[in-house]
Design a protein around this motif. Structure first.
Motif, PDB file in Angstrom:
ATOM      1  N   THR A  12       0.836  -1.199   0.000  1.00  0.00           N
ATOM      2  CA  THR A  12       0.000   0.000   0.000  1.00  0.00           C
ATOM      3  C   THR A  12       0.873   1.253   0.000  1.00  0.00           C
ATOM      4  OG1 THR A  12      -1.693  -1.171   1.262  1.00  0.00           O
ATOM      5  CG2 THR A  12      -1.833   1.221   1.232  1.00  0.00           C
ATOM      6  N   GLU A  13       0.463   2.238  -0.759  1.00  0.00           N
ATOM      7  CA  GLU A  13       1.205   3.497  -0.825  1.00  0.00           C
ATOM      8  C   GLU A  13       1.092   4.239   0.505  1.00  0.00           C
ATOM      9  OE1 GLU A  13       1.757   7.229  -3.928  1.00  0.00           O
ATOM     10  OE2 GLU A  13      -0.111   6.076  -3.925  1.00  0.00           O
ATOM     11  N   GLU A  49       7.962   4.906   1.534  1.00  0.00           N
ATOM     12  CA  GLU A  49       6.875   5.120   0.580  1.00  0.00           C
ATOM     13  C   GLU A  49       5.768   4.076   0.636  1.00  0.00           C
ATOM     14  OE1 GLU A  49       8.663   5.306  -3.236  1.00  0.00           O
ATOM     15  OE2 GLU A  49       9.834   7.118  -2.804  1.00  0.00           O
ATOM     16  N   ARG A  50       6.026   2.938   1.287  1.00  0.00           N
ATOM     17  CA  ARG A  50       5.073   1.842   1.198  1.00  0.00           C
ATOM     18  C   ARG A  50       4.864   1.132   2.540  1.00  0.00           C
ATOM     19  NH1 ARG A  50       8.087   2.099  -3.481  1.00  0.00           N
ATOM     20  NH2 ARG A  50       9.842   1.386  -2.212  1.00  0.00           N
ATOM     21  N   VAL A  51       3.678   0.545   2.672  1.00  0.00           N
ATOM     22  CA  VAL A  51       3.389  -0.413   3.736  1.00  0.00           C
ATOM     23  C   VAL A  51       3.341  -1.785   3.074  1.00  0.00           C
ATOM     24  CG1 VAL A  51       1.757  -1.168   5.500  1.00  0.00           C
ATOM     25  CG2 VAL A  51       2.046   1.276   5.032  1.00  0.00           C
ATOM     26  N   GLU A  89      -6.541   5.743   2.017  1.00  0.00           N
ATOM     27  CA  GLU A  89      -7.730   5.553   1.198  1.00  0.00           C
ATOM     28  C   GLU A  89      -7.661   4.167   0.561  1.00  0.00           C
ATOM     29  OE1 GLU A  89      -7.958   8.744  -1.576  1.00  0.00           O
ATOM     30  OE2 GLU A  89      -8.094  10.304  -0.038  1.00  0.00           O
ATOM     31  N   ILE A  90      -8.414   3.259   1.170  1.00  0.00           N
ATOM     32  CA  ILE A  90      -8.436   1.875   0.700  1.00  0.00           C
ATOM     33  C   ILE A  90      -9.716   1.659  -0.106  1.00  0.00           C
ATOM     34  CG2 ILE A  90      -8.380  -0.553   1.417  1.00  0.00           C
ATOM     35  CD1 ILE A  90      -5.846   0.979   2.125  1.00  0.00           C
ATOM     36  N   LEU A  95      -1.137  -0.526  -3.990  1.00  0.00           N
ATOM     37  CA  LEU A  95      -0.290  -0.557  -5.180  1.00  0.00           C
ATOM     38  C   LEU A  95      -0.212  -1.953  -5.790  1.00  0.00           C
ATOM     39  CD1 LEU A  95       2.700   1.598  -3.846  1.00  0.00           C
ATOM     40  CD2 LEU A  95       0.819   2.356  -5.319  1.00  0.00           C
ATOM     41  N   PHE A  96      -0.241  -2.969  -4.927  1.00  0.00           N
ATOM     42  CA  PHE A  96      -0.045  -4.336  -5.408  1.00  0.00           C
ATOM     43  C   PHE A  96      -0.719  -5.296  -4.442  1.00  0.00           C
ATOM     44  CE2 PHE A  96       2.436  -8.297  -5.730  1.00  0.00           C
ATOM     45  CZ  PHE A  96       2.360  -8.530  -7.099  1.00  0.00           C
ATOM     46  N   ASN A  97      -1.460  -6.238  -4.981  1.00  0.00           N
ATOM     47  CA  ASN A  97      -2.164  -7.218  -4.156  1.00  0.00           C
ATOM     48  C   ASN A  97      -2.291  -8.496  -4.969  1.00  0.00           C
ATOM     49  OD1 ASN A  97      -3.586  -8.403  -2.108  1.00  0.00           O
ATOM     50  ND2 ASN A  97      -5.487  -7.290  -2.471  1.00  0.00           N
TER      51      ASN A  97
END
Length: 218
Positions: A12-13, A49-51, A89-90, A95-97
């Motif tokens: 996630t971003e 930048e990411r989780v 905001e989900i 970004l990737f899943n």
């Protein structure tokens, strides 16, 4: 053909937002419960930048069984709620899943089969006692019937039934509260649910047999 282990990744971003204690708690709870459903390993990480979250599973079938469960839906909702409270905001920030087949890895210990995975589920001791009460009484009645007293088994049946008249309502309330607590926390696995049902039905049938019994010692 042998089944392949799989990895589930969720990135996630992050932007300028921070990981909150509520986010960490919801994710930790999710990963802990996932372990009870066959997750072999997991990581919750972040960079600037990411989780990043990833889990490893025995095979894709085990993963999909977890993802289709009510427990998953509950825990996923808690994660989304905690992320939203932190300004994420989900699903827009995802970004990737994806799920990927593991070709080679030596990072985690693996279970040899699905039976080992299911064996990790813990059963409440009181529930286990309730489940074993009737079989134990029946076994003792059988042993008593082989003794010198002709009525030992009969008396054991009467006394165990009288005890159940008192204990069963108490256990019913306890079981309902325990089941609700596990469901609320997303820990009510299929195995635990089955044990709960059996621990209620078996004593209930024995109690019904006792209260409708019209025999006598004479």
């Amino acid at each position: 053909m042998a089944k392949s282990s799989v990895i589930r990744m969720w990135i996630t971003e992050k932007k300028s937002r921070e990981i909150t204690p509520e986010m960490s708690e919801s994710m930790t709870d999710f990963l802990s419960i996932a372990a009870k459903y066959g997750c072999l390993g997991s990581t919750f990480a972040e960079d600037d930048e990411r989780v990043i979250v990833y889990t490893r599973w025995f095979d894709e079938m085990v993963l999909e069984q977890f993802r289709s469960s009510n427990v998953y839906q509950i825990q996923e909702g808690k994660i989304i709620q905690s992320f939203a409270a932190a300004g994420f905001e989900i699903p827009d920030d995802i970004l990737f899943n994806s799920t990927g087949k593991i070709l080679s890895s030596s990072e985690f210990a693996t279970f040899s089969n699905q039976k080992d995975i299911q064996g990790s589920t813990k059963i409440n001791p009181i529930t286990a006692v309730a489940l074993g009460y009737v079989p134990l009484v029946i076994f003792l009645m059988f042993i008593a019937s082989m003794g010198s007293s002709n009525f030992a088994g009969y008396y054991l049946f009467i006394y165990s039934g009288m005890g159940l008249v008192i204990l069963f309502p108490i256990y019913t309330i306890y079981l309902a509260l325990l089941t609700w607590h596990l469901h609320k926390n997303g820990a009510l696995t299929p195995i635990v649910s089955t044990v709960h049902i059996l621990s209620f039905i078996i004593p209930l049938l024995y109690l019904l047999m006792f209260v409708t019994f019209s025999g006598s010692v004479a």
